[in-house]
Design an enzyme around this catalytic site. Structure first.
Site, short mmCIF file in Angstrom:
data_model
loop_
_atom_site.label_atom_id
_atom_site.label_comp_id
_atom_site.label_asym_id
_atom_site.label_seq_id
_atom_site.Cartn_x
_atom_site.Cartn_y
_atom_site.Cartn_z
N GLY A 66 59.68 109.46 -4.83
CA GLY A 66 59.71 110.92 -4.89
C GLY A 66 58.40 111.53 -5.37
N ASP A 80 67.82 114.11 -8.96
CA ASP A 80 68.99 113.33 -9.36
C ASP A 80 68.52 111.89 -9.61
OD1 ASP A 80 71.52 112.32 -9.77
OD2 ASP A 80 72.04 112.24 -7.63
N SER A 81 67.79 111.72 -10.69
CA SER A 81 67.14 110.44 -10.95
C SER A 81 67.98 109.56 -11.87
CB SER A 81 65.79 110.69 -11.63
OG SER A 81 66.02 111.18 -12.93
N1 AG3 Z 1 71.84 109.79 -12.48
C1 AG3 Z 1 71.81 109.85 -13.94
C2 AG3 Z 1 72.53 108.71 -14.58
C3 AG3 Z 1 72.09 108.39 -15.95
C4 AG3 Z 1 73.14 107.58 -16.64
N2 AG3 Z 1 72.65 106.88 -17.76
C5 AG3 Z 1 73.26 105.81 -18.31
N3 AG3 Z 1 74.39 105.41 -17.84
N4 AG3 Z 1 72.73 105.23 -19.31
C6 AG3 Z 1 73.08 109.74 -11.85
C7 AG3 Z 1 73.01 109.65 -10.36
C8 AG3 Z 1 74.27 110.10 -9.72
N5 AG3 Z 1 74.10 110.58 -8.40
#
Ligand code: AG3
Length: 290
Positions: free
Chosen positions: A140, A157-158
């Site tokens: 990205g 949406d990372s």
């Molecule tokens: N993206 C952020 C997720 C972060 C979760 N962190 C963790 N579990 N430690 C989500 C992507 C969904 N489309």
């Protein structure tokens, strides 16, 4: 006797989230990361990247609705929307609910995530077949520098800011996003837990507010993420999310509503203080508009 299998994400060195696993549907390593899809008893199918829960069928709607509908309804007429990351398709599904959106671009570094979601998470990924969608497999950060004046909304949406996603939390990337956005453009980025990722959240908010005229923070619960409370940083060139301009509201949403939209910008004192500490009072208007 049946053997019990449990998956634990160590959310901090001293706290874990454990789910009983029915079946491991996928576990592979790509050039970028380790991908797993687990079928859990409590939350259904769940996508895990590098040991971190990304989304589960049971609670994905909190995150996907809030990261999408808040910016899309802040912009009065979103036509062209860019998603960076988001290979599971959850954000694309929410964007695809808007008839006025003409073009959706998904820039995902790892084709393995898209393949896994298409195969094992159809209820999250089905809109990846939307004819308005173009998928670009690229970092990205590289992608954004080549875009000028092209998007109404950019949604980041990372994963967490480690390894491949680190560059998506830095000043050069946000400058790239600013230039990639059209005049009334809106940026939103997931900015982690206000309880467990304070320094990151504060630093990210500060970086974004140094570039964009208006920057805001909002919160929502995500039960399977660390601490269960999640933050999003939204920045605009003109519009205020506190007076959403979008007049289209998709039907059938489960968490987002116009009231939740406004309410999610009400920050608990500990979060306000945390941000104010970092940005100094001269930028404080960004947090206290209205
Ligand atoms: N993206 C952020 C997720 C972060 C979760 N962190 C963790 N579990 N430690 C989500 C992507 C969904 N489309």
């Amino acid at each position: 006797m049946e053997m019990e299998l449990w998956y634990t994400e160590k959310q901090t060195p001293a706290l874990g989230l454990s789910l009983k696993v029915k079946e491991t549907l996928l576990h592979r390593r790509t050039a970028y990361q380790e991908i797993a899809v687990l079928d859990t008893l409590q939350c259904g199918r769940m996508l895990v990247l590098d040991g971190m829960v990304q989304t589960s069928v049971a609670d994905e709607f909190f995150y996907h609705e809030m990261i999408t509908h808040v910016p899309l309804r802040t912009h009065p007429a979103p036509c062209s929307v860019l998603v960076i990351g988001g290979g599971d398709g959850g954000v694309v599904r929410e964007i695809s609910r808007y008839p006025q959106v003409e073009k959706i671009t998904l820039v995902e570094i790892d084709a393995g995530v898209v393949e896994a979601a298409r195969r094992y998470l159809p209820e999250i990924s089905y809109a990846l077949d939307d004819p308005r969608l173009e998928i670009v497999y690229q970092d990205g950060r590289e992608y954004i520098f080549a875009q000028k004046d092209a998007f109404d909304v950019v949604i980041v949406d990372s994963t967490e800011p480690v390894a491949i996603a680190e560059g998506l939390f830095g000043t050069p990337f946000y400058q790239g996003v600013f230039h990639a956005l059209k005049e009334g453009g809106v940026l939103v980025a997931q900015t982690e837990s206000p309880l467990y990722n304070r320094d990151l959240l504060r630093a990210t908010f500060q970086r974004i507010s140094a570039i964009f005229p208006r920057t805001f923070l909002y919160l929502c619960p995500v039960p399977t993420y660390p601490s269960g409370l999640w933050s999003f940083t939204l920045a605009t060139k003109i519009h205020s999310p506190l007076e959403p301009a979008g007049d289209y509201l998709p039907a059938g949403l489960r968490y987002y509503s116009p009231e939740i939209h406004c309410g999610s910008f009400a920050l608990p004192p500990f979060v306000r203080e945390m941000l104010e500490m970092g940005i100094g009072l001269e930028h404080h208007n960004l947090l206290s508009e209205k």
